[in-house]
Design a protein around this motif. Sequence first.
Motif, short mmCIF file in Angstrom:
data_model
loop_
_atom_site.label_atom_id
_atom_site.label_comp_id
_atom_site.label_asym_id
_atom_site.label_seq_id
_atom_site.Cartn_x
_atom_site.Cartn_y
_atom_site.Cartn_z
N THR A 41 0.74 -1.28 -0.08
CA THR A 41 0.08 -0.04 -0.13
C THR A 41 0.80 1.32 0.09
O THR A 41 0.66 2.21 -0.58
CB THR A 41 -1.01 0.10 1.08
OG1 THR A 41 -0.23 -0.38 2.22
CG2 THR A 41 -2.26 -0.72 0.86
N LYS A 42 2.14 1.21 0.74
CA LYS A 42 2.92 2.33 0.62
C LYS A 42 3.52 2.66 -0.79
O LYS A 42 3.46 3.65 -1.40
CB LYS A 42 4.07 1.96 1.65
CG LYS A 42 4.80 3.10 2.05
CD LYS A 42 5.92 2.65 3.09
CE LYS A 42 7.04 4.17 3.06
NZ LYS A 42 8.09 3.55 3.60
N ALA A 43 3.83 1.34 -1.52
CA ALA A 43 4.21 1.54 -2.72
C ALA A 43 3.23 2.33 -3.78
O ALA A 43 3.47 3.07 -4.57
CB ALA A 43 4.63 0.42 -3.40
N ALA A 44 1.90 2.03 -3.29
CA ALA A 44 0.98 2.71 -4.17
C ALA A 44 0.73 4.02 -3.79
O ALA A 44 -0.01 4.73 -4.74
CB ALA A 44 -0.48 1.70 -4.27
N GLU A 45 1.10 4.59 -2.72
CA GLU A 45 1.11 5.99 -2.26
C GLU A 45 -0.48 6.48 -2.37
O GLU A 45 -0.59 7.28 -2.95
CB GLU A 45 1.92 7.07 -2.98
CG GLU A 45 3.31 6.67 -3.09
CD GLU A 45 4.16 7.68 -4.04
OE1 GLU A 45 4.83 8.35 -3.52
OE2 GLU A 45 4.03 7.23 -5.37
N LEU A 46 -1.38 5.57 -1.58
CA LEU A 46 -2.78 5.88 -1.43
C LEU A 46 -3.26 6.91 -0.73
O LEU A 46 -2.54 7.29 0.45
CB LEU A 46 -3.39 4.49 -1.01
CG LEU A 46 -3.20 3.30 -2.00
CD1 LEU A 46 -3.67 2.05 -1.55
CD2 LEU A 46 -3.75 3.75 -3.29
N LEU A 62 -5.53 -7.85 1.49
CA LEU A 62 -4.89 -6.75 0.79
C LEU A 62 -6.16 -5.78 0.92
O LEU A 62 -5.85 -4.72 1.30
CB LEU A 62 -4.10 -7.11 -0.64
CG LEU A 62 -4.06 -5.91 -1.55
CD1 LEU A 62 -2.81 -4.91 -0.63
CD2 LEU A 62 -3.49 -6.30 -2.72
N THR A 63 -7.38 -6.35 0.65
CA THR A 63 -8.53 -5.39 0.39
C THR A 63 -8.37 -4.46 1.66
O THR A 63 -8.70 -3.21 1.65
CB THR A 63 -9.72 -6.32 0.19
OG1 THR A 63 -9.37 -7.36 -0.60
CG2 THR A 63 -10.73 -5.28 -0.65
N GLU A 64 -8.62 -5.04 2.98
CA GLU A 64 -8.75 -4.21 3.97
C GLU A 64 -7.60 -3.25 4.19
O GLU A 64 -7.95 -2.04 4.38
CB GLU A 64 -8.82 -5.03 5.17
CG GLU A 64 -7.46 -5.74 5.75
CD GLU A 64 -7.64 -6.49 7.13
OE1 GLU A 64 -8.81 -6.17 7.84
OE2 GLU A 64 -6.78 -7.06 7.84
N VAL A 125 -4.38 -2.07 -7.62
CA VAL A 125 -3.34 -2.77 -6.62
C VAL A 125 -3.83 -4.32 -6.35
O VAL A 125 -4.90 -4.35 -6.11
CB VAL A 125 -3.45 -2.05 -5.15
CG1 VAL A 125 -2.29 -2.48 -4.24
CG2 VAL A 125 -3.06 -0.40 -5.21
N ALA A 126 -2.94 -5.00 -6.65
CA ALA A 126 -3.29 -6.52 -6.69
C ALA A 126 -2.10 -7.40 -6.44
O ALA A 126 -1.02 -7.17 -6.65
CB ALA A 126 -4.21 -7.03 -8.06
N VAL A 151 0.08 -1.39 -9.02
CA VAL A 151 1.14 -1.87 -8.24
C VAL A 151 0.73 -3.37 -7.72
O VAL A 151 -0.30 -3.48 -7.36
CB VAL A 151 1.15 -1.08 -6.92
CG1 VAL A 151 1.95 -1.86 -5.91
CG2 VAL A 151 1.53 0.49 -7.18
N ILE A 152 1.50 -4.22 -8.54
CA ILE A 152 1.12 -5.38 -8.63
C ILE A 152 2.32 -6.62 -8.08
O ILE A 152 3.46 -6.32 -8.44
CB ILE A 152 0.83 -6.00 -10.25
CG1 ILE A 152 1.86 -5.36 -11.03
CG2 ILE A 152 -0.79 -5.31 -10.45
CD1 ILE A 152 1.60 -5.84 -12.59
#
Length: 296
Positions: A41-46, A62-64, A125-126, A151-152
């Motif tokens: 999630t950090k790599a996706a900079e959400l 991952l979803t949560e 993201v997956a 981000v996969i």
Amino acid sequence: MPKDIATYTRTQDILKRHGFSFKKSLGQNFLIDPNILHSITKAAELSKDDAVIEIGPGIGALTEHLARTAGQIVAYEIDNRLLPILDETLQPYDNVEVIHEDILEADVLKMITEKLSSYKTIKVVANLPYYVTTPIVMKLLQARLPLDCLVIMLQKEVGERMVASPGSKAYGSLSIAVQYYTDVHVALKVPKTVFVPAPQVDSVVLRLDRKLEPPVTIRDENFFFTVVRTAFAKRRKTLLNNLISLSVPNGLPALSKADVQDTLALGAIDGSRRAETLSIAEFAQLSNLLYERFRP
Ligand code: SAM
């Protein structure tokens, strides 16, 4: 905040209670390490301004994490046995919608228009099902969806092919396709031990940022990719020997060896080179020349 799904004990408890058995054919390897999920999630900079499309939520590990950091999540899951589990595990989050559909069949653009158009940025993201990694990534890139980045997580060997540079063994048509559409880098290396069941291979997390403009000017995209695939068809063969078997879509006439030789000479590209030494710019030049010279 509810306890993380992604621990060995909680995952086993959820799977046992629901009598769930893994389907290898669906690439079901679930993450059981919250640290990896933080890193993804950090790599996706959400931020809450982002909508996220997830492919294969599994039991929601991952979803949560995505639901806690992003504004809205739409997750595509093919396995209907996971739907009641996701109903339970994602119950604390009101910003997640699970769609029961094969991502390869889904009309993602329509979904984005209907559900996510109010978001500034849309990210994928997956932790991808490894048996269909490449078709999924190619579908998402070629459909020209309004995606900011992907981000996969995928198998290490395929990840290495996506980021490979000319001259390396891993460089091929997949590297060119991915790098034509995106700037790609490895965000994280992931060992087998953070999944149940553990997969056969190590994994990597890649971040692919969509290029606003293609890196090269191409006369005909389909023909460009046909040239690239043909050039790599037999890796031990020279460029010339691979290209003489170029199949000729778009109404192009069949090419002779002399046609290919002349075109390579025109582009100052040595036909005795191997495809893996050509940059994307050289492939663009070559396919444009072939297209311009032989288009009926
Ligand atoms: N996200 C979960 C995690 O990280 O623990 C599970 C990831 S698991 C590697 C891949 C998931 O993708 C599984 O839940 C599987 O059922 C789902 N899946 C497989 N093929 C799919 C497809 N074509 N479309 C949508 N989901 C798919």
